[in-house]
Design an enzyme around this catalytic site. Structure first.
Site, mmCIF file in Angstrom:
data_model
loop_
_atom_site.group_PDB
_atom_site.id
_atom_site.type_symbol
_atom_site.label_atom_id
_atom_site.label_comp_id
_atom_site.label_asym_id
_atom_site.label_seq_id
_atom_site.Cartn_x
_atom_site.Cartn_y
_atom_site.Cartn_z
ATOM 1 N N GLU A 34 -3.981 2.318 -7.233
ATOM 2 C CA GLU A 34 -4.306 3.413 -6.323
ATOM 3 C C GLU A 34 -3.327 4.564 -6.548
ATOM 4 O O GLU A 34 -2.240 4.584 -5.953
ATOM 5 C CB GLU A 34 -4.192 2.940 -4.875
ATOM 6 C CG GLU A 34 -5.141 1.829 -4.514
ATOM 7 C CD GLU A 34 -5.468 1.810 -3.027
ATOM 8 O OE1 GLU A 34 -6.663 1.846 -2.714
ATOM 9 O OE2 GLU A 34 -4.553 1.789 -2.213
ATOM 10 N N HIS A 83 0.864 -1.188 0.000
ATOM 11 C CA HIS A 83 0.000 0.000 0.000
ATOM 12 C C HIS A 83 0.899 1.236 0.000
ATOM 13 O O HIS A 83 1.959 1.240 0.623
ATOM 14 C CB HIS A 83 -0.912 -0.011 1.234
ATOM 15 C CG HIS A 83 -1.950 1.061 1.156
ATOM 16 N ND1 HIS A 83 -1.666 2.375 1.421
ATOM 17 C CD2 HIS A 83 -3.256 1.017 0.792
ATOM 18 C CE1 HIS A 83 -2.771 3.100 1.235
ATOM 19 N NE2 HIS A 83 -3.747 2.296 0.848
#
Ligand code: PGA
Length: 269
Positions: A167, A95
């Site tokens: 993302e 992430h």
């Protein structure tokens, strides 16, 4: 690709006490997940075990936000992938908050992808460019590099099973401003999913390029989610801020499951 299940994943990040997370999971357990949708929540590590136990008889799946690449040993503060067995179906890998704030390297993501596979936990590899990289038109190069490194230790059969979350760093909300923060445009996401599938196909074969699941994440909410889900080749969403309350999260799940009414054809006489 159009008949595939839509995946709606809620990444709680570093939010909620164990009690609050468990109470949230209890509310989800009482909901009916629409046909054709899979819902997974990613609470912090302390809440994982209890939530996994209470969700066992429900369709809600559980994911971990992170785990280390070594299977055990003297690594104070870490949790290992094998510890997630029987608790989590998924684990987030790479992430952008872990890469930028915790200094996780591309090489770490490669080792974590392999570790997740060894332990039978499905990795959700997060990739995305920063605003500067985007402005310098480096999105393609950056995503290509992130993918190539992270997948380097996997076989084609393994790559086919993974999920990739696109993302863009600049689109990720602070957790509070997801309704007004800038999100990517469906056109951008469409181009990126083509690029991701092409890179994967070149490295691991056409099948892998088609089979991988691709999610979009970054300031998604109930108002914009449908536009992202309608993009061909996008299999779902990784939701941050909007997943922090059932009221803002569940409408996204319901929308993902809503059937688009068939066009009514009026015959001319
Ligand atoms: P956001 O977060 O939906 O709050 O932008 C997404 C993510 O970081 O996974």
């Amino acid at each position: 690709m159009s008949g595939r299940r839509k995946l709606i994943f809620g990444n709680f990040k570093m939010n909620f006490s164990v009690k609050q997370a468990v109470s949230y999971a209890g509310k989800l357990a009482a909901k009916t997940v629409p046909e054709g949708v899979e819902v997974a929540i990613f609470p912090h590590s302390l809440a994982l075990s209890e939530i996994a136990t209470m969700s066992q008889k429900t369709p809600i799946k559980i994911g971990a936000q992170n785990a280390y690449f070594q299977d055990q040993g003297a690594f104070t503060g870490e949790i290992a992938m094998p510890m997630l067995r029987g608790i989590a179906k998924y684990v987030l890998v790479g992430h952008s908050e872990r890469r930028r704030i915790m200094g996780e390297s591309r090489d770490d993501t490669r080792k974590k992808m392999a570790a997740a596979m060894r332990s039978g936990i499905k990795p959700v590899l997060c990739i995305g460019e920063t605003l500067t990289e985007r402005n310098y038109r480096q999105t393609g190069t950056v995503l290509n590099e992130m993918l190539t490194v992270a997948l380097a230790d996997l076989t084609s059969e393994e790559v086919e099973k993974i999920i990739i979350a696109y993302e863009p760093v600049w689109a990720i909300s602070s957790g509070d401003d997801f309704a007004k923060h800038k999100a990517a445009l469906p056109e951008d996401i469409s181009k990126v999913q083509v690029l991701i599938r092409r890179v994967v196909a070149e490295l691991y074969g056409e099948d892998a390029g088609k089979k991988i699941r691709i999610l979009y994440g970054g300031s998604t909410n109930a108002d914009n989610s449908q536009a992202f889900l309608d993009v061909e080749g996008i299999d779902g969403l990784l939701v941050g801020g909007a997943s922090l309350s059932v009221q803002t999260f569940w409408p996204m799940v319901e929308k993902a499951g809503a059937k688009i009414p068939k066009k009514v054809i009026i015959k001319k006489k």
